[in-house]
Scaffold this active site. Structure first.
Site, PDB file in Angstrom:
ATOM      1  N   HIS A   1       0.854  -1.189   0.000  1.00  0.00           N
ATOM      2  CA  HIS A   1       0.000   0.000   0.000  1.00  0.00           C
ATOM      3  C   HIS A   1       0.889   1.236   0.000  1.00  0.00           C
ATOM      4  O   HIS A   1       2.118   1.141  -0.045  1.00  0.00           O
ATOM      5  CB  HIS A   1      -1.031  -0.037   1.133  1.00  0.00           C
ATOM      6  CG  HIS A   1      -0.434  -0.071   2.520  1.00  0.00           C
ATOM      7  ND1 HIS A   1       0.289   0.971   3.051  1.00  0.00           N
ATOM      8  CD2 HIS A   1      -0.468  -1.035   3.475  1.00  0.00           C
ATOM      9  CE1 HIS A   1       0.673   0.652   4.272  1.00  0.00           C
ATOM     10  NE2 HIS A   1       0.236  -0.567   4.549  1.00  0.00           N
TER      11      HIS A   1
ATOM     12  N   HIS B   1       4.030   1.501   2.305  1.00  0.00           N
ATOM     13  CA  HIS B   1       5.241   0.788   1.865  1.00  0.00           C
ATOM     14  C   HIS B   1       5.899   1.548   0.714  1.00  0.00           C
ATOM     15  O   HIS B   1       7.124   1.685   0.658  1.00  0.00           O
ATOM     16  CB  HIS B   1       4.913  -0.632   1.366  1.00  0.00           C
ATOM     17  CG  HIS B   1       4.120  -1.457   2.329  1.00  0.00           C
ATOM     18  ND1 HIS B   1       2.874  -1.930   2.030  1.00  0.00           N
ATOM     19  CD2 HIS B   1       4.402  -1.887   3.582  1.00  0.00           C
ATOM     20  CE1 HIS B   1       2.418  -2.638   3.055  1.00  0.00           C
ATOM     21  NE2 HIS B   1       3.318  -2.613   4.015  1.00  0.00           N
TER      22      HIS B   1
ATOM     23  N   CYS C   1       1.794 -10.774  20.228  1.00  0.00           N
ATOM     24  CA  CYS C   1       0.945 -10.092  19.252  1.00  0.00           C
ATOM     25  C   CYS C   1       1.379 -10.550  17.869  1.00  0.00           C
ATOM     26  O   CYS C   1       2.523 -10.321  17.465  1.00  0.00           O
ATOM     27  CB  CYS C   1       1.056  -8.575  19.367  1.00  0.00           C
ATOM     28  SG  CYS C   1       0.199  -7.735  18.012  1.00  0.00           S
TER      29      CYS C   1
ATOM     30  N   CYS D   1       2.473  -7.610  15.538  1.00  0.00           N
ATOM     31  CA  CYS D   1       3.845  -7.128  15.771  1.00  0.00           C
ATOM     32  C   CYS D   1       4.856  -8.250  15.573  1.00  0.00           C
ATOM     33  O   CYS D   1       6.046  -7.993  15.456  1.00  0.00           O
ATOM     34  CB  CYS D   1       4.022  -6.614  17.197  1.00  0.00           C
ATOM     35  SG  CYS D   1       3.045  -5.188  17.639  1.00  0.00           S
TER      36      CYS D   1
ATOM     37  N   CYS E   1      -2.869  -4.520  22.311  1.00  0.00           N
ATOM     38  CA  CYS E   1      -1.671  -3.976  21.664  1.00  0.00           C
ATOM     39  C   CYS E   1      -1.994  -2.560  21.178  1.00  0.00           C
ATOM     40  O   CYS E   1      -2.990  -2.354  20.485  1.00  0.00           O
ATOM     41  CB  CYS E   1      -1.286  -4.860  20.478  1.00  0.00           C
ATOM     42  SG  CYS E   1      -0.118  -4.067  19.368  1.00  0.00           S
TER      43      CYS E   1
ATOM     44  N   HIS F   1      -2.002  -2.585  17.208  1.00  0.00           N
ATOM     45  CA  HIS F   1      -2.956  -3.406  16.452  1.00  0.00           C
ATOM     46  C   HIS F   1      -4.339  -3.494  17.093  1.00  0.00           C
ATOM     47  O   HIS F   1      -5.250  -4.077  16.509  1.00  0.00           O
ATOM     48  CB  HIS F   1      -2.369  -4.803  16.193  1.00  0.00           C
ATOM     49  CG  HIS F   1      -1.151  -4.736  15.316  1.00  0.00           C
ATOM     50  ND1 HIS F   1       0.121  -4.636  15.821  1.00  0.00           N
ATOM     51  CD2 HIS F   1      -1.033  -4.698  13.972  1.00  0.00           C
ATOM     52  CE1 HIS F   1       0.983  -4.560  14.829  1.00  0.00           C
ATOM     53  NE2 HIS F   1       0.309  -4.590  13.694  1.00  0.00           N
TER      54      HIS F   1
ATOM     55  N   LYS G   1      -3.915   5.279  10.838  1.00  0.00           N
ATOM     56  CA  LYS G   1      -2.801   4.745  10.047  1.00  0.00           C
ATOM     57  C   LYS G   1      -3.323   3.964   8.837  1.00  0.00           C
ATOM     58  O   LYS G   1      -4.267   3.180   8.964  1.00  0.00           O
ATOM     59  CB  LYS G   1      -1.965   3.806  10.931  1.00  0.00           C
ATOM     60  CG  LYS G   1      -0.724   3.295  10.220  1.00  0.00           C
ATOM     61  CD  LYS G   1      -0.052   2.171  10.995  1.00  0.00           C
ATOM     62  CE  LYS G   1       1.084   1.591  10.176  1.00  0.00           C
ATOM     63  NZ  LYS G   1       1.504   0.280  10.654  1.00  0.00           N
TER      64      LYS G   1
ATOM     65  N   LYS H   1      -3.381  -2.462   5.773  1.00  0.00           N
ATOM     66  CA  LYS H   1      -4.288  -3.489   5.260  1.00  0.00           C
ATOM     67  C   LYS H   1      -5.265  -3.910   6.354  1.00  0.00           C
ATOM     68  O   LYS H   1      -6.463  -3.993   6.138  1.00  0.00           O
ATOM     69  CB  LYS H   1      -3.446  -4.675   4.775  1.00  0.00           C
ATOM     70  CG  LYS H   1      -4.176  -5.997   4.640  1.00  0.00           C
ATOM     71  CD  LYS H   1      -4.917  -6.097   3.327  1.00  0.00           C
ATOM     72  CE  LYS H   1      -5.863  -7.259   3.190  1.00  0.00           C
ATOM     73  NZ  LYS H   1      -5.396  -8.579   3.326  1.00  0.00           N
TER      74      LYS H   1
HETATM   75  N1  MSP Z   1       8.523  -7.158   8.197  1.00  0.00           N
HETATM   76  C1  MSP Z   1       8.616  -6.095   9.106  1.00  0.00           C
HETATM   77  C2  MSP Z   1       9.926  -5.350   8.927  1.00  0.00           C
HETATM   78  C3  MSP Z   1      11.156  -6.198   9.066  1.00  0.00           C
HETATM   79  S1  MSP Z   1      12.608  -5.306   8.709  1.00  0.00           S
HETATM   80  C4  MSP Z   1      13.827  -6.286   9.211  1.00  0.00           C
HETATM   81  C5  MSP Z   1       7.473  -5.116   8.878  1.00  0.00           C
HETATM   82  N2  MSP Z   1       6.866  -5.195   7.697  1.00  0.00           N
HETATM   83  S2  MSP Z   1       5.609  -4.285   7.228  1.00  0.00           S
HETATM   84  O1  MSP Z   1       5.158  -4.855   5.990  1.00  0.00           O
HETATM   85  O2  MSP Z   1       4.673  -4.162   8.276  1.00  0.00           O
HETATM   86  O3  MSP Z   1       6.233  -2.923   6.862  1.00  0.00           O
HETATM   87  C6  MSP Z   1       6.417  -1.928   7.816  1.00  0.00           C
HETATM   88  C7  MSP Z   1       7.029  -0.731   7.139  1.00  0.00           C
HETATM   89  O4  MSP Z   1       6.230  -0.327   6.000  1.00  0.00           O
HETATM   90  C8  MSP Z   1       7.066   0.505   8.023  1.00  0.00           C
HETATM   91  O5  MSP Z   1       8.167   0.509   8.895  1.00  0.00           O
HETATM   92  C9  MSP Z   1       7.139   1.577   6.953  1.00  0.00           C
HETATM   93  O6  MSP Z   1       8.419   1.605   6.411  1.00  0.00           O
HETATM   94  C10 MSP Z   1       6.151   1.069   5.929  1.00  0.00           C
HETATM   95  N3  MSP Z   1       4.785   1.466   6.258  1.00  0.00           N
HETATM   96  C11 MSP Z   1       3.739   0.633   6.461  1.00  0.00           C
HETATM   97  N4  MSP Z   1       2.625   1.388   6.703  1.00  0.00           N
HETATM   98  C12 MSP Z   1       2.926   2.691   6.665  1.00  0.00           C
HETATM   99  C13 MSP Z   1       2.188   3.885   6.782  1.00  0.00           C
HETATM  100  N5  MSP Z   1       0.881   3.914   6.991  1.00  0.00           N
HETATM  101  N6  MSP Z   1       2.861   5.042   6.644  1.00  0.00           N
HETATM  102  C14 MSP Z   1       4.210   5.079   6.403  1.00  0.00           C
HETATM  103  N7  MSP Z   1       4.924   3.960   6.282  1.00  0.00           N
HETATM  104  C15 MSP Z   1       4.314   2.749   6.416  1.00  0.00           C
HETATM  105  O7  MSP Z   1       7.204  -4.324   9.754  1.00  0.00           O
END
Ligand code: MSP
Length: 508
Positions: free
Chosen positions: A19, A22, A127, A130, A145, A148, A297, A300
């Site tokens: 999304h 990312h 969790c 997390c 949490c 979440h 935030k 998904k």
């Molecule tokens: N898999 C773990 C990270 C492991 S790194 C060794 C994870 N994955 S995640 O798919 O949840 O991705 C989290 C990251 O995606 C956040 O730290 C950020 O970089 C990005 N984001 C996810 N949602 C976001 C927003 N709503 N806004 C900004 N960045 C976001 O955590």
């Protein structure tokens, strides 16, 4: 001497499609990388997917597919998105890569051999969102949490633990000695806040009775590795790990980009793991805020995800890159709405940059037979050039300080200066008066020079638009600082009109 610059994004979970959140992190990494290449650094850009753990196993089960199939399918979505957003990464790592898994096992064995891993009974609140056990501070008043908003699962297991607590003082010392280790400062303070409480040892295994989707623990095959211990190591395994030439070259300059949701795992767990492995500390953690929709935030699981591909198809990759960079103050949260997007698009891109490029080139093509006019440079032009230089220097400083929003906002400021210069001189009126030909040549040459300069300055943010503008001058994208001299356009060189850069987008 060449300076290395290594940047990483978090590796994304494959339980959900990418999304806009990312996309933001990956775009930010790409902007920094392009900029550092421009200033001559030797760069390496890593991104990828995090494919093990409970979350993925559950998700695959719910979808009636195997974890590996789910990983292949969703990881590909993340990979395919990159070129669509004009992101040029050097490597895409998957934690299911054999080479990565081997290094995870090697690291575990190494820590185990050092006596830093032990086994004990444990019960705690896990969790799945997390993918970690929560501490008291992670729970709200209802025991949910904080991230979440669900009740964590009570889990009792006999598990392996990494003696993380042993490194608490060393980590505090490192953060205190290195003020830019974690930036912006609020996240440094947050980390030091966590470290005020005694650090617990980290559970690094899951029994295969509960979870099989993971890297097998090398010293006890009844267990798989806890997903964060596996995932964090990607930053090292991608470079071939200790002793590899690539690792030795880039590791000391590693910059980890992440959002505030994973500060604890990155700024606490990861450095302690590195200490145990005798690997030098990362250069810097760059923590950004969340993209929100109606103050919630984007995610998904919360059902408000914005698809970056759909958005890109609607508005174009470069405008999307620019918007995401400019509309968020790095470190803070920002709201994402189409109205805010359109406002920026119209103001900064269509009316400011787009208009500047189009009117400068059209008038020059028409009045000077598609050639850069022969002309002198007057006081006003020198003033204009020095303003542009000043703003470019500001942009450079902001990017070097990782102040991305501020850096992006120098672009409309540059365009604004040139547009005001044009409005003051009214070249379209000069074009109608025979005796103003010399003035017209001077003004249009300065405009063309400014447009060329700005096209170079926007390159990291909007690489395709930058190239489209430079094509009108028959120029290539800048490859070094000499591009940012002013007054270097060759008189008499051919130019052409620019195709529309920022067409109207729907809903305006
Ligand atoms: N898999 C773990 C990270 C492991 S790194 C060794 C994870 N994955 S995640 O798919 O949840 O991705 C989290 C990251 O995606 C956040 O730290 C950020 O970089 C990005 N984001 C996810 N949602 C976001 C927003 N709503 N806004 C900004 N960045 C976001 O955590």
């Amino acid at each position: 001497m060449t300076q290395e610059f290594y940047i990483t994004t978090p590796i994304y979970y494959v339980n959900a499609k990418p999304h806009i959140g990312h996309a933001y992190t990956s775009i930010v990494a790409d902007i920094f990388i392009r900029f550092h290449k421009l200033i001559g650094d030797d760069c390496y850009f890593l991104t990828g997917t995090d494919e093990h753990g409970q979350k993925i196993a559950t998700s695959a089960r719910e979808k009636g597919t195997s974890p590996q199939e789910l990983c292949d399918e969703v990881s590909k979505l993340f990979q395919d998105l990159l070129p669509e957003l004009h992101i040029e990464n050097d490597q895409f790592i998957r934690t299911t890569d054999e080479s990565h898994k081997k290094i995870v096992q090697q690291a575990l064995q190494d820590v185990y051999d050092k006596g830093l891993i032990y086994k004990k009974d444990y019960s705690g609140k896990y969790c799945q969102g997390c993918e970690r056990y929560l501490d008291e501070g992670d729970l709200d008043e209802e025991g949910c949490c904080k991230d979440h908003l669900n009740v964590p699962e009570e889990v009792s297991e006999n598990n392996y633990f990494f003696k993380m607590s042993q490194f608490q003082d060393q980590l505090i010392q490192h953060i205190e000695d290195n003020p830019t280790f974690i930036t912006p400062e609020q996240y440094r303070n947050e980390t030091l806040g966590f470290l005020k409480e005694p650090l617990q040892d980290m559970c690094i295994s899951r029994h295969k009775d509960r979870l099989t989707w993971g890297v097998e623990i090398p010293f006890d095959t009844d267990f798989v590795t806890y997903v964060w211990f596996d995932a964090l190591l990607n930053y090292c395994s991608a470079l071939g790990y200790k002793g590899n030439e690539k690792f030795e070259k880039y590791w000391p300059e590693v910059h980890h980009l992440l959002a505030k949701d994973i500060v604890k795992t990155h700024c606490v767990y990861w450095p302690t793991m590195l200490m145990a492995l005798d690997i030098p500390m990362p250069k810097r953690f760059l923590v950004h805020g969340y993209w929100l929709m109606e103050d919630t935030k984007i995610s998904k699981s919360l059902g408000n995800a914005v698809s970056p591909l759909e958005l890109k198809d609607e508005v174009g990759a470069d405008p999307l890159r620019y918007f995401l960079a400019a509309a968020m103050t790095f470190g803070r949260d920002a709201n994402f709405t189409m109205d805010l997007f359109r406002e920026r698009y119209n103001a900064d891109l269509a009316n400011n940059l787009g208009n500047l490029v189009s009117r400068s080139l059209t008038l020059t093509v028409k009045n000077f037979d598609s050639k850069i006019p022969v002309a002198s440079v007057g006081e006003k032009e020198n003033e204009l050039f020095s303003q542009l230089q000043k703003l470019w220097q500001e942009l450079v400083e902001h990017i070097k300080n990782f102040q991305l929003g501020k850096a992006a906002n120098t672009i409309p400021a540059m365009c604004g200066f040139v547009n005001r210069y044009i409005d003051e001189h009214e070249p379209w009126k000069m074009a109608k008066e025979e005796d103003k030909k010399e003035d017209l040549a001077r003004v249009l040459k300065a405009q063309c020079e400014s447009v060329r300069f700005i096209a170079g300055a926007i390159q990291s943010f909007m690489p395709e638009i930058s190239q489209k503008i430079l094509d009108c001058f028959g120029l290539q994208v800048p490859t070094g600082p000499e591009f940012f001299e002013l007054g270097v356009l060759e008189e008499g060189s051919e130019i052409k009109k620019c195709p529309p850069l920022f067409p109207r987008i729907s809903g305006k």
